[in-house]
Design a protein around this motif. Structure first.
Motif, PDB file in Angstrom:
ATOM      1  N   ARG A  98       8.403   0.948  -9.121  1.00 23.36           N
ATOM      2  CA  ARG A  98       8.781   1.975  -7.917  1.00 23.36           C
ATOM      3  C   ARG A  98       8.427   1.382  -6.777  1.00 23.36           C
ATOM      4  O   ARG A  98       9.069   1.212  -5.796  1.00 23.36           O
ATOM      5  N   ASN A  99       7.043   0.695  -6.861  1.00 28.21           N
ATOM      6  CA  ASN A  99       6.513   0.302  -5.627  1.00 28.21           C
ATOM      7  C   ASN A  99       6.306  -1.318  -5.609  1.00 28.21           C
ATOM      8  O   ASN A  99       5.677  -1.575  -4.433  1.00 28.21           O
TER       9      ASN A  99
ATOM     10  N   TYR B  60      -3.669   0.676  -1.158  1.00 27.84           N
ATOM     11  CA  TYR B  60      -2.426   1.410  -0.689  1.00 27.84           C
ATOM     12  C   TYR B  60      -1.433   0.798   0.379  1.00 27.84           C
ATOM     13  O   TYR B  60      -0.779   1.433   0.664  1.00 27.84           O
TER      14      TYR B  60
ATOM     15  N   LEU C  51       1.475  -1.905   0.647  1.00 24.74           N
ATOM     16  CA  LEU C  51       2.620  -2.189  -0.085  1.00 24.74           C
ATOM     17  C   LEU C  51       3.151  -3.593   0.218  1.00 24.74           C
ATOM     18  O   LEU C  51       3.814  -4.459  -0.188  1.00 24.74           O
TER      19      LEU C  51
ATOM     20  N   GLU D 205       4.623  -1.352   4.945  1.00 26.84           N
ATOM     21  CA  GLU D 205       4.833  -0.260   4.251  1.00 26.84           C
ATOM     22  C   GLU D 205       3.365   0.050   3.508  1.00 26.84           C
ATOM     23  O   GLU D 205       2.401  -0.849   3.144  1.00 26.84           O
TER      24      GLU D 205
ATOM     25  N   LEU E 215       0.838   3.475   1.504  1.00 29.52           N
ATOM     26  CA  LEU E 215       0.911   4.843   0.710  1.00 29.52           C
ATOM     27  C   LEU E 215       0.086   5.868   1.487  1.00 29.52           C
ATOM     28  O   LEU E 215      -0.994   5.454   1.620  1.00 29.52           O
TER      29      LEU E 215
ATOM     30  N   CYS F 226       8.938   8.313   6.639  1.00 26.56           N
ATOM     31  CA  CYS F 226       8.267   8.868   5.473  1.00 26.56           C
ATOM     32  C   CYS F 226       9.175   9.113   4.543  1.00 26.56           C
ATOM     33  O   CYS F 226      10.219   9.944   4.627  1.00 26.56           O
ATOM     34  N   ASN F 227       9.081   8.392   3.368  1.00 25.91           N
ATOM     35  CA  ASN F 227      10.148   8.683   2.049  1.00 25.91           C
ATOM     36  C   ASN F 227      11.441   8.258   2.447  1.00 25.91           C
ATOM     37  O   ASN F 227      12.239   9.003   1.918  1.00 25.91           O
TER      38      ASN F 227
ATOM     39  N   GLU G 280       2.358  10.324  -3.728  1.00 29.17           N
ATOM     40  CA  GLU G 280       2.078   8.956  -2.879  1.00 29.17           C
ATOM     41  C   GLU G 280       3.349   8.902  -2.053  1.00 29.17           C
ATOM     42  O   GLU G 280       4.430   8.988  -2.458  1.00 29.17           O
ATOM     43  N   ASN G 281       3.182   9.336  -0.681  1.00 25.15           N
ATOM     44  CA  ASN G 281       4.163   9.254   0.317  1.00 25.15           C
ATOM     45  C   ASN G 281       4.278   7.809   0.757  1.00 25.15           C
ATOM     46  O   ASN G 281       3.249   7.126   1.210  1.00 25.15           O
ATOM     47  N   ARG G 282       5.356   7.049   0.745  1.00 24.02           N
ATOM     48  CA  ARG G 282       5.474   5.852   1.459  1.00 24.02           C
ATOM     49  C   ARG G 282       5.775   5.794   2.954  1.00 24.02           C
ATOM     50  O   ARG G 282       6.772   6.452   3.490  1.00 24.02           O
TER      51      ARG G 282
ATOM     52  N   VAL H  27       6.424   3.857   6.173  1.00 24.42           N
ATOM     53  CA  VAL H  27       6.904   2.516   6.836  1.00 24.42           C
ATOM     54  C   VAL H  27       6.959   2.438   8.063  1.00 24.42           C
ATOM     55  O   VAL H  27       7.552   3.449   8.877  1.00 24.42           O
TER      56      VAL H  27
END
Length: 709
Positions: free
Chosen positions: A535-536, A581, A583, A606, A608, A639-640, A666-668, A670
């Protein structure tokens, strides 16, 4: 209302006074007591002979050796503070054997036996209030621990106090307030006995279900020495988790051993045992799902045979079981009413249980006390139950039904613990609240061993099978024991995002584990770690380092008065600790004038942001653009996948504020901006350029996390 309070109070006092009755019985009827004590060795010997006949002498000896090891561990340990000779009762928290929650459990037990009440304020005043418990709406100090364990322990404490009185008559000089090593050493020895009882019931259940001798024996040793039960039966016995394991094993074991019996008395006993387990821990009421499944299948079969009355009778028996369990739970309802003004409540506050937000993967697989990742014996036991559910008829006539039922029992316990605010169980050795499924894990592991034996017996000699089983299970047990051994004498438990391998295990174990971990991470964190990696776009080991750590964790009691909303925390992705954390799209950590920062080095950076509470969080991000003085740069934050902020920024530090989407976990986050060669600052103190002359977009400092007003 007053009548209900009087009834509840009378019931609770009756149970508490039972502790004193034991002592009075010993005093008034010495001959009967002497006969009972004299007959105890004979009863134990007869039970041992039956166990040897059923299990075999050598498997029985192996199990007894493991049990003896836990007894030695208990006797060699104490949890006293750095002033063991100081008298207790001066108002300071001076632990002896009881620590943490166990301190509270002991104070409740002491109050039942010595004061015959459920007002614990005086106990906290005498023996310490380590967390400065707030007062509830009824004016009492908030002691959240269930009263059930103390009702079970009360007769033992009464007996221990009687022994202290006798010993004092001969000059022992034991303090008579009860908070002594003498009282607690006797009382908490029951945790060792409870652990043994849970294991013995598991052996009997596994033997009845699938037969064999060595499979139940090795499964018993693994469950006793390779799970959370090891710690809570020996080095932290004041917690009620060993008692919980025994109470749940009694209910599940009796259900399994009497499967198919439709007599009313079976359901009465099941109700009693379920009620006792629920009294110990409320979550255990969900174990009734095994009986619900049995009744549902039997009732459907009766309806298909054209016997609806028989089906209705089965449902009525199930209702009787539940009713009896609720009656036995009523003392807890009375205590809640006295403390919180309501018979049904959540003592920790409304934020403790999040029924629609179960953090299942974290509870099972996180390096922060994850149940399966921390205790692989539980992983293997769960696999064994799945094997039993799929290939049940080849292993025994009821294996499929029992395996499915026990998997459902595990699922209920996973859910009830995954929806709690502190799903990692605080300062816990593994998932301590999952001790409730000790019997299912033992049975599942025995089924797995039995299934493997039946599959390979024609090709692999029995001796070789034993060697392999001992090698695999022994390795996992040794790993668990190496962790347990570091927690003697009151050292706090808990693994807060410490990688599973391999810095805190002995070298011989790490020699085997390191190559495996380097290749796939913790294999017992799969499949969660693989899902997270895909996913990440990160390595498998990243799961171990990231999941389970949260920047904002307000005290759960803050939900009662709303003060949790004022809590704030920092999230330092700019420092070296922030690397797991990130990405992509960020440069290395840098520092300028005491400010930690990272440059974004691509148009899309990016990171987390782990979030524990299921509501939007407010993030304040210090940010400065890589532009010449007087120029600006367009920056977008999402966010997400949802845009949450857009701004045009200059070369000065600016606080960019936005709210997250309210998602758990864990919110992504960016950050998008153009990148360009570094522009030297003239209007601000020097912000160092990215190393190696890399292009940069924006500099980002340490985030502040809070909640919207």
């Amino acid at each position: 209302m007053r009548q209900a309070q009087r009834v509840g109070g009378a019931l609770l006092q009756g149970l508490a006074y039972g502790a004193l009755v034991v002592t009075q019985w010993l005093v008034r009827f010495p001959r009967r007591a002497a006969r009972g004590v004299a007959g105890l060795p004979g009863a134990v010997l007869r039970g041992a002979r039956r166990a040897i006949a059923a299990l075999g002498a050598l498997p029985f000896a192996v199990v007894c050796t493991a049990a003896l090891a836990t007894g030695v561990m208990y006797c060699s340990n104490d949890l006293t503070d750095d002033q063991p000779a100081a008298p207790r009762g001066d108002g300071r928290y001076r632990p002896v054997m009881a620590r943490g929650d166990g301190h509270m459990h002991f104070l409740v037990t002491r109050s039942l036996v010595f004061d015959q009440d459920v007002d614990f304020d005086n106990d906290l005043k005498l023996f310490g209030d380590p967390w400065a418990q707030p007062r509830t709406v009824t004016g009492r100090k908030n002691v959240m621990q269930q009263v059930g364990p103390s009702i079970v322990w009360a007769p033992v404490l009464a007996g221990a106090h009687g022994a202290a009185v006798v010993a004092n008559a001969f000059g022992a000089d034991i303090q008579t307030h009860g908070y002594t090593m003498f009282h607690q050493r006797i009382l908490f020895a029951t945790s060792v006995l409870f652990g043994w009882l849970a294991i013995a019931l598991g052996i009997a259940s596994a033997r009845r279900l699938a037969g064999g001798r060595w499979a139940p024996a090795w499964a018993a040793v693994a469950a006793l020495l390779g799970t959370s039960l090891t710690y809570y039966a020996t080095y932290m016995p004041s917690y009620a988790h060993a008692m919980d394991a025994a109470a749940c094993a009694a209910f599940l074991g009796y259900w399994l051993l009497t499967l198919g019996d439709t007599r009313v008395r079976r359901y009465v006993w099941l109700g009693v045992l379920l009620g006792i387990a629920t009294m110990v821990r409320l979550q255990d009421v969900a174990l009734g799902v095994v009986l619900a499944l049995e009744i549902a299948l039997a009732a459907i079969a009766q309806i298909r045979r054209g016997a609806p009355r028989v089906a209705l009778g089965l449902v009525a028996r199930g209702a009787l079981c539940l009713a009896i369990a609720l009656v036995l739970f009523s003392p807890q309802l009375y205590v809640w009413k006295q403390f919180y003004g309501s018979y049904v409540t959540t003592p920790q506050g409304p934020g403790q249980m999040r029924y629609g937000h179960a953090m299942v993967l974290e509870l099972l697989f996180s390096s922060r006390n994850g149940w399966l990742s921390t205790h692989p014996i539980a992983y293997l036991g769960t696999i064994g139950l799945a094997v039993g559910a799929i290939g049940g008829p080849r292993l025994g006539p009821h294996v499929r039904l029992v395996s499915i039922a026990l998997l459902l029992a595990i699922a209920t316990q996973v859910y009830t613990n995954a929806i709690t605010y502190e799903w990692w169980s605080g300062a816990s050795f593994g998932q301590r609240r999952m001790c409730s499924v000790t019997l299912p894990i033992l049975v599942g592991l025995a089924l797995l061993l039995r299934a493997v034996h039946l599959a390979v017996r024609a090709r692999i000699p029995s001796v070789a099978q034993q060697v392999i089983a001992v090698g695999v299970l022994g390795y996992l047990v040794a790993w668990n024991m190496s962790w347990v051994g570091k927690l003697r004498h009151g050292k706090p438990a808990g693994r807060n995002n410490v990688p599973s391998c391999c810095g805190d295990v002995p070298a011989p174990l790490s020699w085997v584990a390191r190559p495996v971990y380097d290749a796939v991470g913790n294999p017992f964190a799969l499949p969660a770690s693989a899902w997270f990696a895909v996913r990440n776009g990160v390595e498998l080991q990243r799961w171990d380092r990231v999941v389970g750590n949260y920047p904002l964790v307000p005290g759960v009691l803050g939900y009662e008065d709303g003060s949790y909303r004022r809590a704030t925390a920092s999230w330092n992705l700019a420092g070296p600790g922030g690397a797991p954390y990130l990405l992509g799209g960020y440069g290395p950590p840098q520092r300028a004038g005491g400010i930690e920062l990272r440059w974004t080095t691509s148009e899309r950076a990016e990171a987390l942001l782990p979030i524990l509470m299921p509501e939007p969080h407010r993030v304040t991000m210090p940010i400065a653009a890589n532009v010449a003085p007087g120029e600006t740069l367009d920056v977008t934050v999402s966010c997400n996948g949802r845009e949450v902020a857009r701004a045009r920024l200059g070369d000065r530090w600016t606080n960019l504020t936005f709210d997250t989407t309210g998602d758990l976990g864990e919110n992504r986050i960016v950050v998008e901006s153009a990148v360009a060669p570094y522009h030297p600052r003239t209007s601000l103190p020097m912000i160092p350029p990215p190393p190696d002359g890399a292009s940069a977009g924006v500099a980002i400092g340490v985030w502040r996390i809070g909640l919207p007003p």
